[in-house]
Design an enzyme around this catalytic site. Sequence first.
Site, short mmCIF file in Angstrom:
data_model
loop_
_atom_site.label_atom_id
_atom_site.label_comp_id
_atom_site.label_asym_id
_atom_site.label_seq_id
_atom_site.Cartn_x
_atom_site.Cartn_y
_atom_site.Cartn_z
CE LYS A 236 -2.43 2.80 3.26
NZ LYS A 236 -2.98 2.84 4.68
CG ASP A 254 -7.38 3.84 2.08
OD1 ASP A 254 -8.55 3.44 1.34
OD2 ASP A 254 -7.42 5.07 2.22
#
Length: 368
Positions: A236, A254
């Site tokens: 991420k 997220d």
Amino acid sequence: MGEQGPDGGRKSAKATKKAAPAERVTAEKDAVKKAAKKTPAKKTAAPAKKATAKKAPAKKATPAKKSTSARKTAPVAKRAVAKKPAVAPKKATAAVKDVAPAKTVAAKPPRGESRTALVRRARRINRELAEVYPYAHPELDFENPFQLVVATVLSAQTTDLRVNQTTPALFAKYPTPEDLAAANPEEVEEILRPTGFFRAKTKSVIGLSKALAEDFGGEVPGRLEDLVKLPGVGRKTAFVVLGNAFGRPGITVDTHFQRLVRRWEWTAETDPDKIEAAVGALFPKSDWTDLSHHVIWHGRRICHARKPACGACPIAPLCPAYGEGETDPEKARKLLKYEKGGFPGQRLNPPRAYLDAGGKPAPPLGSA
């Protein structure tokens, strides 16, 4: 005797002639009797045929039995057809067990949609969001790749606003990886305290700064395989840095992104890596970075976790989860956040495009 002979002979001939009709009558009577005897036989035979005709309905009942058996057989055929769909997904799953997670998800499109219908709906949602958030951008303040990677690591388990209010003091004291690598951990902890989990975050940012200084000459690498080797940096964080500091497409999965793509039934996966692969397969690679911004912005402003503002949502007609939140337009408008609700955003120094669109910069840490 001689005289009577001829007369007697004549008499007997006449008698014979008279007797002949009598015999004929008798013979005719006998013939009639025989015919009468034969006629009842025919009459009795006729009822026999009628009886046979009466039994015919019993033979007709036999086709009825066949139709019943045919009816009984018909549901069996239907059941066999009903079982086929249950087998098909198993075959599809087995065929894609060893390939990318995105293809696994593609074998079972949500809502029973065809693959083509799912792709079209997903891309239309992205186009709609692009019109709503043309100024979408990463909501972390940064001036270079080093500041972005540190800020992204600090954003775990807190808001971007809190990170943006904290990093100015951090970067003012430690502007380079070499400076932060040589920092006193206790001093760094004190600065990072407002972000939560400050001890673990201090260890991560000092560790990644040392790795940058020792292994990459103080520069943030521009490759995924190098970024994920840094302490505290996962896929991420790596895609945030690649997409926004180096212009290389990536999907940022997220909490907002995960929630929305499941609500929209783009995928049913829960693992971030599988979500990334599944959603990435729906869009051209060139769209990935902006797609991430659009989805995350929508999740923060309108499609909230606890109470989505469905009545104020621009993509409500395309959303299978419409109705989970407030559908009344007036009440829904009161749920809007950040610039959509007339409030400041999360960046202290947002891009010019955001300010031109009516966005407001966030207040610094400690301000009223």
